[in-house]
Design a protein around this motif. Structure first.
Motif, PDB file in Angstrom:
ATOM      1  N   LYS A 157       0.829  -1.211   0.000  1.00  0.00           N
ATOM      2  CA  LYS A 157       0.000   0.000   0.000  1.00  0.00           C
ATOM      3  C   LYS A 157       0.861   1.257   0.000  1.00  0.00           C
ATOM      4  CE  LYS A 157      -4.156  -1.712   2.297  1.00  0.00           C
ATOM      5  NZ  LYS A 157      -5.006  -1.573   3.495  1.00  0.00           N
ATOM      6  N   SER A 158       1.937   1.232   0.765  1.00  0.00           N
ATOM      7  CA  SER A 158       2.838   2.372   0.813  1.00  0.00           C
ATOM      8  C   SER A 158       3.476   2.624  -0.548  1.00  0.00           C
ATOM      9  CB  SER A 158       3.921   2.136   1.872  1.00  0.00           C
ATOM     10  OG  SER A 158       4.871   3.157   1.849  1.00  0.00           O
ATOM     11  N   ASP A 159       3.889   1.545  -1.212  1.00  0.00           N
ATOM     12  CA  ASP A 159       4.490   1.689  -2.540  1.00  0.00           C
ATOM     13  C   ASP A 159       3.477   2.200  -3.563  1.00  0.00           C
ATOM     14  OD1 ASP A 159       6.889   0.855  -1.536  1.00  0.00           O
ATOM     15  OD2 ASP A 159       6.748  -1.197  -2.334  1.00  0.00           O
ATOM     16  N   PHE A 160       2.243   1.694  -3.508  1.00  0.00           N
ATOM     17  CA  PHE A 160       1.206   2.177  -4.427  1.00  0.00           C
ATOM     18  C   PHE A 160       0.921   3.658  -4.203  1.00  0.00           C
ATOM     19  CE2 PHE A 160      -0.871  -2.205  -5.142  1.00  0.00           C
ATOM     20  CZ  PHE A 160      -0.087  -2.414  -6.261  1.00  0.00           C
ATOM     21  N   ASN A 161       0.823   4.069  -2.954  1.00  0.00           N
ATOM     22  CA  ASN A 161       0.567   5.479  -2.662  1.00  0.00           C
ATOM     23  C   ASN A 161       1.719   6.361  -3.127  1.00  0.00           C
ATOM     24  OD1 ASN A 161      -1.909   4.965  -1.544  1.00  0.00           O
ATOM     25  ND2 ASN A 161      -1.148   4.904   0.553  1.00  0.00           N
ATOM     26  N   ARG A 162       2.957   5.886  -2.954  1.00  0.00           N
ATOM     27  CA  ARG A 162       4.124   6.652  -3.392  1.00  0.00           C
ATOM     28  C   ARG A 162       4.148   6.792  -4.913  1.00  0.00           C
ATOM     29  NH1 ARG A 162       8.783   4.629  -4.940  1.00  0.00           N
ATOM     30  NH2 ARG A 162       8.386   2.662  -3.884  1.00  0.00           N
ATOM     31  N   ARG A 163       3.835   5.712  -5.613  1.00  0.00           N
ATOM     32  CA  ARG A 163       3.808   5.771  -7.084  1.00  0.00           C
ATOM     33  C   ARG A 163       2.692   6.673  -7.587  1.00  0.00           C
ATOM     34  NH1 ARG A 163       4.901  -0.539  -8.617  1.00  0.00           N
ATOM     35  NH2 ARG A 163       7.067  -0.580  -7.903  1.00  0.00           N
ATOM     36  N   ALA A 164       1.535   6.619  -6.943  1.00  0.00           N
ATOM     37  CA  ALA A 164       0.429   7.492  -7.342  1.00  0.00           C
ATOM     38  C   ALA A 164       0.792   8.954  -7.124  1.00  0.00           C
ATOM     39  CB  ALA A 164      -0.824   7.134  -6.555  1.00  0.00           C
ATOM     40  N   GLU A 167       1.075  11.833 -10.032  1.00  0.00           N
ATOM     41  CA  GLU A 167       0.347  13.097  -9.919  1.00  0.00           C
ATOM     42  C   GLU A 167       1.295  14.289 -10.054  1.00  0.00           C
ATOM     43  OE1 GLU A 167      -2.866  15.394  -9.877  1.00  0.00           O
ATOM     44  OE2 GLU A 167      -2.937  13.213  -9.788  1.00  0.00           O
ATOM     45  N   GLN A 168       2.469  14.190  -9.441  1.00  0.00           N
ATOM     46  CA  GLN A 168       3.452  15.263  -9.564  1.00  0.00           C
ATOM     47  C   GLN A 168       3.950  15.388 -11.003  1.00  0.00           C
ATOM     48  OE1 GLN A 168       6.451  14.312  -6.671  1.00  0.00           O
ATOM     49  NE2 GLN A 168       5.335  15.278  -4.983  1.00  0.00           N
ATOM     50  N   GLN A 169       4.113  14.257 -11.663  1.00  0.00           N
ATOM     51  CA  GLN A 169       4.575  14.293 -13.050  1.00  0.00           C
ATOM     52  C   GLN A 169       3.506  14.904 -13.956  1.00  0.00           C
ATOM     53  OE1 GLN A 169       5.487  10.472 -14.707  1.00  0.00           O
ATOM     54  NE2 GLN A 169       6.733  11.347 -16.342  1.00  0.00           N
ATOM     55  N   THR A 185       1.220  17.177 -13.089  1.00  0.00           N
ATOM     56  CA  THR A 185       1.169  18.624 -12.849  1.00  0.00           C
ATOM     57  C   THR A 185       2.409  19.301 -13.436  1.00  0.00           C
ATOM     58  OG1 THR A 185       2.153  18.369 -10.648  1.00  0.00           O
ATOM     59  CG2 THR A 185      -0.246  18.414 -10.787  1.00  0.00           C
ATOM     60  N   PHE A 186       3.555  18.598 -13.419  1.00  0.00           N
ATOM     61  CA  PHE A 186       4.771  19.169 -13.978  1.00  0.00           C
ATOM     62  C   PHE A 186       4.643  19.305 -15.500  1.00  0.00           C
ATOM     63  CE2 PHE A 186       9.061  18.635 -15.802  1.00  0.00           C
ATOM     64  CZ  PHE A 186       9.654  19.757 -15.279  1.00  0.00           C
ATOM     65  N   THR A 187       4.126  18.282 -16.166  1.00  0.00           N
ATOM     66  CA  THR A 187       3.971  18.358 -17.624  1.00  0.00           C
ATOM     67  C   THR A 187       2.862  19.307 -18.023  1.00  0.00           C
ATOM     68  OG1 THR A 187       2.579  16.397 -17.591  1.00  0.00           O
ATOM     69  CG2 THR A 187       4.923  16.060 -18.038  1.00  0.00           C
ATOM     70  N   ALA A 188       1.839  19.487 -17.182  1.00  0.00           N
ATOM     71  CA  ALA A 188       0.748  20.420 -17.465  1.00  0.00           C
ATOM     72  C   ALA A 188       1.221  21.860 -17.342  1.00  0.00           C
ATOM     73  CB  ALA A 188      -0.416  20.173 -16.533  1.00  0.00           C
ATOM     74  N   ASP A 189       2.217  22.109 -16.492  1.00  0.00           N
ATOM     75  CA  ASP A 189       2.740  23.461 -16.308  1.00  0.00           C
ATOM     76  C   ASP A 189       3.579  23.903 -17.496  1.00  0.00           C
ATOM     77  OD1 ASP A 189       1.491  23.727 -13.887  1.00  0.00           O
ATOM     78  OD2 ASP A 189       3.266  23.168 -12.712  1.00  0.00           O
ATOM     79  N   MET A 190       4.126  22.990 -18.244  1.00  0.00           N
ATOM     80  CA  MET A 190       5.009  23.345 -19.367  1.00  0.00           C
ATOM     81  C   MET A 190       4.236  23.730 -20.565  1.00  0.00           C
ATOM     82  SD  MET A 190       8.040  20.659 -19.226  1.00  0.00           S
ATOM     83  CE  MET A 190       9.561  21.473 -18.848  1.00  0.00           C
TER      84      MET A 190
END
Length: 87
Positions: free
Chosen positions: A67-74, A78-80, A82-87
Motif C-alpha cells: 500500500k505504501s508503494d502504491f501510494n508513493r507511485r500514485a 500526480e506530480q509528473q 502537474t509538472f507536464t501540465a505546467d510546461m
C-alpha cells in the motif's frame, strides 16, 4: 497516508519477527530444557500462538508495504502530471 502505511509496515514487521523469534526460543526451550514428564501442552500452545501471530504480523507488514508503494507511485504520477501540465 503513505507515511502511515510505512510506519505500520515497520512496526508490524518488528512485532512479527519478535513473535517468530519467541516461537523459536520457546520451541528450543521445550525441546532441550523442559523435563519430559511435565505438561508439554502449555509449551506447544504458546509456540503455536507465537508462530501464527508472527506469520500474521509479517503478512500484514507486507500488505502495508505494498500500500505504501502504491501510494508513493500514485503521488509521483500526480506530480509528473502537474509538472507536464505546467510546461
Amino acid at each position: 497516508m503513505s507515511n502511515s502505511h510505512s510506519e505500520k509496515y515497520f512496526s508490524n514487521l518488528l512485532i512479527g519477527f519478535s513473535a517468530l523469534l519467541g516461537f523459536a526460543l520457546i520451541t528450543f526451550y521445550a525441546i532441550f530444557e523442559a523435563k519430559k514428564d511435565t505438561d508439554w501442552y502449555f509449551w506447544a500452545i504458546a509456540a503455536a500462538f507465537l508462530l501464527c501471530g508472527g506469520v500474521y504480523f509479517c503478512l500484514i507488514a507486507v500488505v502495508h508495504k505494498v500500500k505504501s508503494d502504491f501510494n508513493r507511485r500514485a503521488k509521483q504520477r500526480e506530480q509528473q502530471k502537474t509538472f507536464t501540465a505546467d510546461m
